[in-house]
Design an enzyme around this catalytic site. Structure first.
Site, PDB file in Angstrom:
ATOM      1  N   GLU A 440      21.146  19.000 -36.880  1.00 33.06           N
ATOM      2  CA  GLU A 440      20.339  19.583 -37.968  1.00 33.06           C
ATOM      3  C   GLU A 440      19.263  18.625 -38.442  1.00 33.06           C
ATOM      4  O   GLU A 440      18.946  18.584 -39.632  1.00 33.06           O
ATOM      5  CB  GLU A 440      21.221  19.975 -39.161  1.00 33.06           C
ATOM      6  CG  GLU A 440      21.845  21.333 -39.087  1.00 33.06           C
ATOM      7  CD  GLU A 440      20.946  22.379 -38.483  1.00 33.06           C
ATOM      8  OE1 GLU A 440      19.780  22.439 -38.893  1.00 33.06           O
ATOM      9  OE2 GLU A 440      21.399  23.108 -37.610  1.00 33.06           O
TER      10      GLU A 440
HETATM   11  C1  LIG Z   1      27.860  18.435 -30.859  1.00 34.30           C
HETATM   12  C2  LIG Z   1      26.424  18.828 -30.966  1.00 34.30           C
HETATM   13  C3  LIG Z   1      26.090  20.097 -31.417  1.00 34.30           C
HETATM   14  C4  LIG Z   1      24.750  20.498 -31.473  1.00 34.30           C
HETATM   15  N1  LIG Z   1      24.445  21.781 -31.813  1.00 34.30           N
HETATM   16  C5  LIG Z   1      23.170  22.215 -31.633  1.00 34.30           C
HETATM   17  C6  LIG Z   1      22.836  23.598 -31.730  1.00 34.30           C
HETATM   18  O1  LIG Z   1      23.687  24.429 -32.042  1.00 34.30           O
HETATM   19  N2  LIG Z   1      21.554  23.966 -31.481  1.00 34.30           N
HETATM   20  C7  LIG Z   1      20.591  23.076 -31.136  1.00 34.30           C
HETATM   21  O2  LIG Z   1      19.465  23.492 -30.902  1.00 34.30           O
HETATM   22  N3  LIG Z   1      20.862  21.765 -31.052  1.00 34.30           N
HETATM   23  C8  LIG Z   1      22.126  21.311 -31.280  1.00 34.30           C
HETATM   24  N4  LIG Z   1      22.415  19.982 -31.156  1.00 34.30           N
HETATM   25  C9  LIG Z   1      21.342  19.045 -30.874  1.00 34.30           C
HETATM   26  C10 LIG Z   1      21.004  18.169 -32.063  1.00 34.30           C
HETATM   27  O3  LIG Z   1      20.405  18.924 -33.074  1.00 34.30           O
HETATM   28  C11 LIG Z   1      20.111  17.027 -31.545  1.00 34.30           C
HETATM   29  O4  LIG Z   1      20.947  16.170 -30.798  1.00 34.30           O
HETATM   30  C12 LIG Z   1      19.404  16.277 -32.658  1.00 34.30           C
HETATM   31  O5  LIG Z   1      18.447  17.084 -33.263  1.00 34.30           O
HETATM   32  C13 LIG Z   1      18.717  14.994 -32.160  1.00 34.30           C
HETATM   33  O6  LIG Z   1      17.973  15.232 -31.019  1.00 34.30           O
HETATM   34  P1  LIG Z   1      18.181  14.298 -29.722  1.00 34.30           P
HETATM   35  O7  LIG Z   1      19.633  14.236 -29.451  1.00 34.30           O
HETATM   36  O8  LIG Z   1      17.290  14.768 -28.668  1.00 34.30           O
HETATM   37  O9  LIG Z   1      17.737  12.860 -30.215  1.00 34.30           O
HETATM   38  P2  LIG Z   1      16.236  12.283 -30.199  1.00 34.30           P
HETATM   39  O10 LIG Z   1      15.321  13.272 -30.810  1.00 34.30           O
HETATM   40  O11 LIG Z   1      15.922  11.776 -28.869  1.00 34.30           O
HETATM   41  O12 LIG Z   1      16.389  11.070 -31.221  1.00 34.30           O
HETATM   42  C14 LIG Z   1      16.983   9.828 -30.845  1.00 34.30           C
HETATM   43  C15 LIG Z   1      16.850   8.851 -32.024  1.00 34.30           C
HETATM   44  O13 LIG Z   1      15.471   8.640 -32.318  1.00 34.30           O
HETATM   45  C16 LIG Z   1      15.190   8.948 -33.667  1.00 34.30           C
HETATM   46  N5  LIG Z   1      13.885   9.595 -33.744  1.00 34.30           N
HETATM   47  C17 LIG Z   1      13.406  10.580 -32.966  1.00 34.30           C
HETATM   48  N6  LIG Z   1      12.170  10.927 -33.350  1.00 34.30           N
HETATM   49  C18 LIG Z   1      11.871  10.187 -34.425  1.00 34.30           C
HETATM   50  C19 LIG Z   1      10.757  10.092 -35.300  1.00 34.30           C
HETATM   51  N7  LIG Z   1       9.693  10.880 -35.155  1.00 34.30           N
HETATM   52  N8  LIG Z   1      10.809   9.201 -36.295  1.00 34.30           N
HETATM   53  C20 LIG Z   1      11.886   8.419 -36.474  1.00 34.30           C
HETATM   54  N9  LIG Z   1      12.969   8.452 -35.691  1.00 34.30           N
HETATM   55  C21 LIG Z   1      12.962   9.329 -34.684  1.00 34.30           C
HETATM   56  C22 LIG Z   1      16.306   9.883 -34.110  1.00 34.30           C
HETATM   57  O14 LIG Z   1      16.531   9.831 -35.519  1.00 34.30           O
HETATM   58  C23 LIG Z   1      17.486   9.354 -33.318  1.00 34.30           C
HETATM   59  O15 LIG Z   1      18.078   8.290 -33.979  1.00 34.30           O
HETATM   60  C24 LIG Z   1      23.741  19.564 -31.134  1.00 34.30           C
HETATM   61  C25 LIG Z   1      24.070  18.275 -30.721  1.00 34.30           C
HETATM   62  C26 LIG Z   1      25.397  17.913 -30.613  1.00 34.30           C
HETATM   63  C27 LIG Z   1      25.717  16.533 -30.088  1.00 34.30           C
END
Ligand SMILES: Cc1cc2nc3c(=O)[nH]c(=O)nc-3n(C[C@H](O)[C@H](O)[C@H](O)COP(=O)(O)OP(=O)(O)OC[C@H]3O[C@@H](n4cnc5c(N)ncnc54)[C@H](O)[C@@H]3O)c2cc1C
Length: 597
Positions: A440
């Site tokens: 989220e």
């Molecule tokens: C168990 C689980 C359930 C989930 N359920 C859903 C779901 O139902 N639907 C769905 O669509 N997604 C879902 N997700 C996905 C989840 O919302 C994402 O994992 C999350 O939004 C982070 O995206 P990412 O993993 O690609 O991390 P990234 O976006 O790659 O981020 C990696 C790190 O970089 C930081 N970062 C990235 N961009 C910036 C920025 N601009 N400024 C500062 N810091 C930054 C982040 O804070 C984080 O620490 C789920 C994930 C899990 C593990």
């Protein structure tokens, strides 16, 4: 596994004594929500959570979900529990009556959500995602789509998902690759792969309704070019029953750290039929309707798990005999005293108690504001309440999931080695809580939302919705000697928050990395100050009740005052360190060249 008992006394305190639970029925649309009705709802919710959901929490974690040829099975007992849950009307409590919902106030709904999260977060993910889908569809869907899908989602017969994340993009949704081709008959062909989709596939419902972010062929680059589509697993037939299989399949489920009974799915859309929700290229707007609801709900997940961990830790600390009290034997009949006598164990338990009860009060405040924003007859009150909700949403999401995670970690420490092994279920709480800091919008992104969007919004108007009541409160309490021990620490923290706000705004205007560098510490400083304000108001209520005689409940109010004292003396001082970090600025981070790490 440690027992769970819904904290109904504290929930009633937050709803009815601290906030407006007893007068909710005076708001248009909530006429039936009298205190006895609300009370009955909470009692029943407690029963299903304690007796149906909690008993399958640990077994669900052990067994997890299974995947075979696109079919996902939830752990033993989940199907039966889901049926009981739907029959009790729990999928519908916060939905509108016109779609078969019960139209309960958010204040009530958030307390029920907390109980669900405490008792079985994995289970709660299924109806939780459905509710998010309900919110987006109700706010932005065409009338026909709403009539067709919402009653089934509200009854729990069908469930919902939110499909945003793709392998190469989570935070930066502007990069999504899923495509939507118009078919010329009002429908679209959706093609692409989504990952990490909670409840993407499972065996609890007859149909699954995916809300999918995708790009139309003429979409502008970036987040401004995203549209939202409704894609059912089965296309409804003429009787609105699940008909032909749509082109969407689950390719795999993730093996993960926690919430193991919640299926986290890879979803492949292969020319699947979908319908547009809201305007073309305005999908993020519609998705935000869903995400804001979900962000508050995710904050409540942190609270629910922290509360469950506290309950387990407290019971254990009263039972476990180790060592003697530093100030003399307290339990001479036995070879050792219960670990509750040790100051360090008390520090841990009270940190859990003070932060979780404070968190519950914060949830109550925001939930009440949501009810006012949606139902108050005066547009000025609606606007004010909306501003407050917007400001506090990232704080609820990030602070409560951080504090909740910290509380679950403390819970393991109280159990010592017995917390680290699986038997007691305390380590499960940590594993389950960890994801709430990530999905989220990660907590880092919540902090950026606070400093980058909410702080400057409407020329600082949202910010004033918090700053003004706190300033007025401090002014009013200036001469109250008995409140000094609570009000002075609040005043100190508030001064830090005001100064930090000015500094972040000023430095951030010159160099945006400065705002980014301060954001996470600033959010925590803000959140801890908000909790301090709510603890002061809690003490006001407790003192007033004690002065009236407390009606046999003096111990509860005395404990509130003592917990507030602990919060002011042992938690709130963190704001001093946070303030120093914020004021130090971002140079020490940004000075590093990438290859110097
Ligand atoms: C168990 C689980 C359930 C989930 N359920 C859903 C779901 O139902 N639907 C769905 O669509 N997604 C879902 N997700 C996905 C989840 O919302 C994402 O994992 C999350 O939004 C982070 O995206 P990412 O993993 O690609 O991390 P990234 O976006 O790659 O981020 C990696 C790190 O970089 C930081 N970062 C990235 N961009 C910036 C920025 N601009 N400024 C500062 N810091 C930054 C982040 O804070 C984080 O620490 C789920 C994930 C899990 C593990």
């Amino acid at each position: 596994m440690a027992a769970y008992k819904a904290p109904l006394r504290d929930m009633r305190f937050v709803m009815n004594e601290l906030f407006s639970g007893t007068t909710l029925h005076q708001l248009p649309g909530y006429e039936d929500m009298t205190p006895d009705v609300i009370d009955a709802v909470l009692e029943e919710a407690a029963k299903i959570c304690e007796q149906v959901l909690h008993p399958i929490n640990r077994s669900g974690d052990e067994e997890g979900c299974t995947y075979e040829n696109g079919v996902v099975r939830t752990p033993t007992g989940f199907k039966e529990a889901y049926r009981t849950f739907c029959e009790g009307g729990w999928t519908s409590i916060a939905c509108k009556p016109e779609f078969g919902g019960q139209g309960m106030p958010k204040l009530v709904n958030s307390m029920v959500e907390e109980m669900i999260c405490s008792s079985n977060l994995s289970f709660g993910m299924y109806p939780g995602l459905s509710h998010g889908a309900y919110v987006a569809l109700e706010a932005y869907g065409a009338e026909e789509l709403k009539q067709q899908y919402l009653p089934k989602i509200v009854s729990g017969e069908w469930s919902g998902t939110m499909c945003l994340t793709e392998p190469h993009c989570g935070t930066d949704l502007g990069m999504i690759r899923t495509r939507a081709e118009p078919r010329g008959d009002g429908s679209y062909a959706i093609t692409g792969t989504k990952i990490f989709i909670s409840a993407g596939e499972h065996d609890l419902t007859g149909n699954i309704i995916h809300l999918v972010l995708a790009k139309l062929p003429d979409a502008p680059e970036g987040a401004k070019g995203i549209s939202l589509f409704l894609v059912p697993k089965f296309l409804p037939d003429a009787n609105n029953e699940p008909g032909q299989r749509n082109g969407v399949m689950c390719g795999a489920i993730e093996h993960k750290m926690g919430i193991k009974a919640s299926a986290t799915c890879v979803m492949n859309f292969d020319g699947a039929t979908g319908w547009l929700v809201g305007q073309p290229h305005k999908g993020m707007q519609a998705m935000f309707a869903m995400m804001n609801t979900e962000r508050l709900a995710v904050g409540v997940q942190g609270l629910g798990l922290g509360e469950a961990s506290y309950q387990g830790a407290l019971a254990y600390a009263k039972d476990r005999l180790q060592g003697r009290s530093l100030t003399g034997t307290k339990n001479p009949e036995a070879k050792a005293d219960p670990i509750l006598v040790h100051p360090d164990v008390r520090r841990m338990l009270l940190t859990q108690k003070a932060t979780m009860e404070g968190s519950r009060a914060l949830v109550g405040w925001v939930a009440q504001a949501l009810d006012l924003a949606n139902h108050h007859p005066d547009p000025a009150v609606r606007q004010e309440s909306e501003d407050l909700v917007a400001l506090l949403t990232p704080i609820v999401k990030a602070l409560l999931t951080d504090l909740g995670y910290e509380a679950t970690n403390i819970g393991v420490q109280v159990y010592g080695g017995h917390g680290y092994i699986r038997e007691w279920g305390m380590e499960q709480y940590i594993r389950d809580a960890r994801i709430a800091q990530i999905y989220e919008g990660t907590n880092g992104i919540q902090a950026l939302d606070l400093v980058g969007r909410k702080m400057p919004a409407n020329a600082g108007r949202s910010l004033r919705r918090f700053f003004h009541p706190v300033a007025e409160y401090l002014e009013a309490k200036g001469d109250d000697d008995e409140m000094e021990e609570f009000v002075l620490p609040l005043a100190k923290a508030f001064t830090r928050l005001q100064q930090a706000t000015g500094a972040v705004a000023q430095k951030g205007m010159v160099n945006r990395d400065e705002a980014g560098a301060a954001a996470t510490d600033y959010l925590r400083l803000f959140g801890l100050t908000a909790l301090a304000y709510l603890w002061c108001r809690t003490v006001d209520v407790a003192r007033a009740r004690l002065a009236e005689g407390a009606n046999g409940d003096a111990a509860f109010y005395e404990a509130k005052i003592k917990t507030a004292r602990f919060y002011m003396q042992r938690v709130l001082p963190q704001t001093g360190a946070l303030f120093s970090c914020i004021m130090a600025g971002g140079k020490s981070m940004m000075d590093f060249a990438d290859d110097e790490f």
